[in-house]
Design a protein around this motif. Structure first.
Motif, PDB file in Angstrom:
ATOM      1  N   ALA A 176      22.430  -8.755  11.538  1.00  0.00           N
ATOM      2  CA  ALA A 176      21.537  -7.884  10.768  1.00  0.00           C
ATOM      3  C   ALA A 176      20.100  -8.011  11.255  1.00  0.00           C
ATOM      4  N   THR A 177      19.704  -9.233  11.594  1.00  0.00           N
ATOM      5  CA  THR A 177      18.356  -9.447  12.115  1.00  0.00           C
ATOM      6  C   THR A 177      18.174  -8.739  13.453  1.00  0.00           C
ATOM      7  N   ARG A 178      19.174  -8.849  14.326  1.00  0.00           N
ATOM      8  CA  ARG A 178      19.097  -8.171  15.621  1.00  0.00           C
ATOM      9  C   ARG A 178      18.986  -6.661  15.423  1.00  0.00           C
ATOM     10  N   ALA A 179      19.787  -6.108  14.508  1.00  0.00           N
ATOM     11  CA  ALA A 179      19.746  -4.666  14.247  1.00  0.00           C
ATOM     12  C   ALA A 179      18.378  -4.251  13.706  1.00  0.00           C
ATOM     13  N   MET A 180      17.778  -5.095  12.864  1.00  0.00           N
ATOM     14  CA  MET A 180      16.463  -4.778  12.319  1.00  0.00           C
ATOM     15  C   MET A 180      15.414  -4.745  13.420  1.00  0.00           C
ATOM     16  N   ARG A 197       3.099  -3.331  22.998  1.00  0.00           N
ATOM     17  CA  ARG A 197       2.797  -4.195  21.858  1.00  0.00           C
ATOM     18  C   ARG A 197       4.073  -4.692  21.184  1.00  0.00           C
ATOM     19  N   ILE A 198       5.019  -3.771  20.929  1.00  0.00           N
ATOM     20  CA  ILE A 198       6.238  -4.188  20.248  1.00  0.00           C
ATOM     21  C   ILE A 198       7.083  -5.082  21.150  1.00  0.00           C
ATOM     22  N   SER A 199       7.024  -4.859  22.455  1.00  0.00           N
ATOM     23  CA  SER A 199       7.773  -5.707  23.384  1.00  0.00           C
ATOM     24  C   SER A 199       7.235  -7.131  23.357  1.00  0.00           C
ATOM     25  N   LYS A 200       5.927  -7.265  23.216  1.00  0.00           N
ATOM     26  CA  LYS A 200       5.338  -8.600  23.127  1.00  0.00           C
ATOM     27  C   LYS A 200       5.812  -9.317  21.867  1.00  0.00           C
ATOM     28  N   LEU A 201       5.860  -8.584  20.762  1.00  0.00           N
ATOM     29  CA  LEU A 201       6.355  -9.177  19.517  1.00  0.00           C
ATOM     30  C   LEU A 201       7.821  -9.587  19.637  1.00  0.00           C
ATOM     31  N   VAL A 202       8.623  -8.722  20.248  1.00  0.00           N
ATOM     32  CA  VAL A 202      10.045  -9.021  20.402  1.00  0.00           C
ATOM     33  C   VAL A 202      10.245 -10.232  21.307  1.00  0.00           C
ATOM     34  N   THR A 203       9.460 -10.332  22.378  1.00  0.00           N
ATOM     35  CA  THR A 203       9.578 -11.474  23.290  1.00  0.00           C
ATOM     36  C   THR A 203       9.280 -12.784  22.571  1.00  0.00           C
ATOM     37  N   LYS A 204       8.213 -12.785  21.789  1.00  0.00           N
ATOM     38  CA  LYS A 204       7.866 -14.004  21.051  1.00  0.00           C
ATOM     39  C   LYS A 204       8.925 -14.320  20.007  1.00  0.00           C
ATOM     40  N   PHE A 205       9.390 -13.312  19.308  1.00  0.00           N
ATOM     41  CA  PHE A 205      10.444 -13.499  18.305  1.00  0.00           C
ATOM     42  C   PHE A 205      11.694 -14.086  18.956  1.00  0.00           C
ATOM     43  N   THR A 206      12.072 -13.562  20.113  1.00  0.00           N
ATOM     44  CA  THR A 206      13.269 -14.035  20.807  1.00  0.00           C
ATOM     45  C   THR A 206      13.114 -15.474  21.273  1.00  0.00           C
ATOM     46  N   GLU A 207      11.931 -15.818  21.774  1.00  0.00           N
ATOM     47  CA  GLU A 207      11.699 -17.190  22.224  1.00  0.00           C
ATOM     48  C   GLU A 207      11.862 -18.183  21.079  1.00  0.00           C
ATOM     49  N   ILE A 208      11.269 -17.857  19.937  1.00  0.00           N
ATOM     50  CA  ILE A 208      11.368 -18.761  18.781  1.00  0.00           C
ATOM     51  C   ILE A 208      12.801 -18.836  18.276  1.00  0.00           C
ATOM     52  N   SER A 242       7.978 -11.707   8.955  1.00  0.00           N
ATOM     53  CA  SER A 242       6.719 -11.685   9.695  1.00  0.00           C
ATOM     54  C   SER A 242       6.756 -10.653  10.809  1.00  0.00           C
ATOM     55  N   PHE A 243       7.896 -10.588  11.519  1.00  0.00           N
ATOM     56  CA  PHE A 243       8.022  -9.613  12.609  1.00  0.00           C
ATOM     57  C   PHE A 243       7.908  -8.188  12.077  1.00  0.00           C
ATOM     58  N   GLU A 244       8.623  -7.903  11.002  1.00  0.00           N
ATOM     59  CA  GLU A 244       8.608  -6.543  10.464  1.00  0.00           C
ATOM     60  C   GLU A 244       7.214  -6.157   9.998  1.00  0.00           C
ATOM     61  N   PHE A 259       1.013 -12.124  15.380  1.00  0.00           N
ATOM     62  CA  PHE A 259       2.361 -12.654  15.200  1.00  0.00           C
ATOM     63  C   PHE A 259       2.541 -13.937  15.998  1.00  0.00           C
ATOM     64  N   ASP A 260       1.942 -14.001  17.181  1.00  0.00           N
ATOM     65  CA  ASP A 260       2.012 -15.202  18.011  1.00  0.00           C
ATOM     66  C   ASP A 260       1.406 -16.386  17.264  1.00  0.00           C
ATOM     67  N   LEU A 261       0.240 -16.180  16.675  1.00  0.00           N
ATOM     68  CA  LEU A 261      -0.428 -17.250  15.950  1.00  0.00           C
ATOM     69  C   LEU A 261       0.372 -17.653  14.727  1.00  0.00           C
ATOM     70  N   GLU A 262       0.852 -16.684  13.975  1.00  0.00           N
ATOM     71  CA  GLU A 262       1.605 -17.006  12.761  1.00  0.00           C
ATOM     72  C   GLU A 262       2.902 -17.733  13.084  1.00  0.00           C
ATOM     73  N   ALA A 263       3.534 -17.368  14.194  1.00  0.00           N
ATOM     74  CA  ALA A 263       4.768 -18.037  14.580  1.00  0.00           C
ATOM     75  C   ALA A 263       4.518 -19.504  14.889  1.00  0.00           C
ATOM     76  N   ASP A 264       3.393 -19.789  15.574  1.00  0.00           N
ATOM     77  CA  ASP A 264       3.079 -21.181  15.878  1.00  0.00           C
ATOM     78  C   ASP A 264       2.746 -21.954  14.601  1.00  0.00           C
ATOM     79  N   LEU A 265       2.030 -21.319  13.678  1.00  0.00           N
ATOM     80  CA  LEU A 265       1.752 -21.979  12.407  1.00  0.00           C
ATOM     81  C   LEU A 265       3.035 -22.248  11.636  1.00  0.00           C
ATOM     82  N   LEU A 266       3.972 -21.323  11.752  1.00  0.00           N
ATOM     83  CA  LEU A 266       5.262 -21.487  11.085  1.00  0.00           C
ATOM     84  C   LEU A 266       6.012 -22.684  11.657  1.00  0.00           C
ATOM     85  N   LEU A 267       5.939 -22.856  12.957  1.00  0.00           N
ATOM     86  CA  LEU A 267       6.602 -23.994  13.583  1.00  0.00           C
ATOM     87  C   LEU A 267       6.028 -25.315  13.088  1.00  0.00           C
ATOM     88  N   ASP A 268       4.729 -25.336  12.859  1.00  0.00           N
ATOM     89  CA  ASP A 268       4.095 -26.578  12.361  1.00  0.00           C
ATOM     90  C   ASP A 268       4.418 -26.808  10.894  1.00  0.00           C
TER      91      ASP A 268
END
Length: 276
Positions: A176-180, A197-208, A242-244, A259-268
């Motif tokens: 479901a997440t992949r479909a979203m 822009r959206i490709s950058k978000l998807v790349t970061k989302f995929t890495e995490i 966050s991605f949506e 999104f990049d910054l928020e993802a790193d904060l989320l990891l911490d």
């Protein structure tokens, strides 16, 4: 243009070309000439057969490239006009054959030109210009489709790994997440700026998500796998939300993306939330 090569790749499936097969049979009398002629006649027959074989091979390959060119949305014209060269060789073969029956070269030359013209009429000439390369809308659409395919492949690899854990609920949630993600990505259309822009978000989302999947797999057969599973689901929910949000807002900050910054904060923050 590197990303567009798959749109002009010729088909590997064999195609029956009745015209070329009939022309191949037309060379059969040359075989008889080898056994019935003089030494010079045998040499001429061998030369004729060699030229004729090369001509048919060039035309056959030219036909394959022509079919690929016609089917492709974007394609480059062949650098070597194979069908034209093959037709010219057929004209030379006919010229040599006719030269044995006329006292001058006028008639053989005319017959050779007619043979070349008939061959070009039957098989056509090679494409002379690139196709689709001057259509920005088409190029943008193909680039977008390529980006969508890459993103879908990367996310599918991750969901396949999750499916191998044999957890139906977790697999359903990952799918479901992949479909979203893919639905949001495709909704931005083919505009290059939105796509980047959206490709950058998807790349970061995929890495995490890939890193979290690695962590989940390492913990899956340990005693704390239930905690790892709960952590993964929580993080997947937060990442998806966050991605949506950032995909729909389309906001950017100078330097690092929001999104990049928020993802790193989320990891911490996640280890402290999990411990609590």
């Amino acid at each position: 243009m590197r990303d567009l090569r798959r749109h002009q790749r010729p088909s590997d499936a064999p195609v029956f070309d009745s015209g070329l097969n009939v022309m191949f049979l037309a060379a059969f009398p040359l075989v008889l000439w080898i056994f019935q002629g003089s030494l010079s006649g045998v040499a001429t027959a061998l030369l004729e057969m060699g030229l004729f074989s090369v001509a048919l091979r060039l035309i056959s390959r030219g036909q394959e490239l022509q079919r690929a060119y016609d089917l492709a949305q974007v394609a480059t014209a062949p650098k070597l006009p194979r069908k034209v060269i093959g037709s010219a060789l057929i004209g030379i073969v006919v010229f040599i054959l006719a030269g044995h029956h006329f006292p001058t070269l006028v008639a053989p030359s005319f017959v050779g030109l007619v043979a070349t013209g008939l061959s070009l009429t039957a098989f056509g000439v090679d494409p002379l210009a690139d196709k689709g390369a001057d259509n920005p809308e088409l190029l943008n659409r193909i680039a977008a489709e390529h980006a969508w395919d890459q993103a879908d492949d990367s996310l599918s690899q991750i969901t396949d790994r999750i499916a191998h854990l044999d957890d139906a609920d977790l697999t359903l949630k990952a799918d479901a997440t992949r479909a979203m993600v893919m639905g949001l990505m495709r909704s931005f259309g083919t505009d290059p700026r939105d796509l980047a822009r959206i490709s950058k978000l998807v790349t970061k989302f995929t890495e995490i998500l890939r890193a979290e999947t690695d962590r989940l797999e390492r913990s899956w057969h340990e005693d704390n796998y239930l905690f790892a599973r709960k952590r993964f689901i929580l993080k997947l929910d937060v990442l998806s939300e966050s991605f949506e949000t950032h995909a729909r807002e389309g906001s950017q900050r100078s330097g690092r993306d929001a999104f990049d910054l928020e993802a790193d904060l989320l990891l911490d923050r996640m280890p402290r939330e999990s411990a609590a």
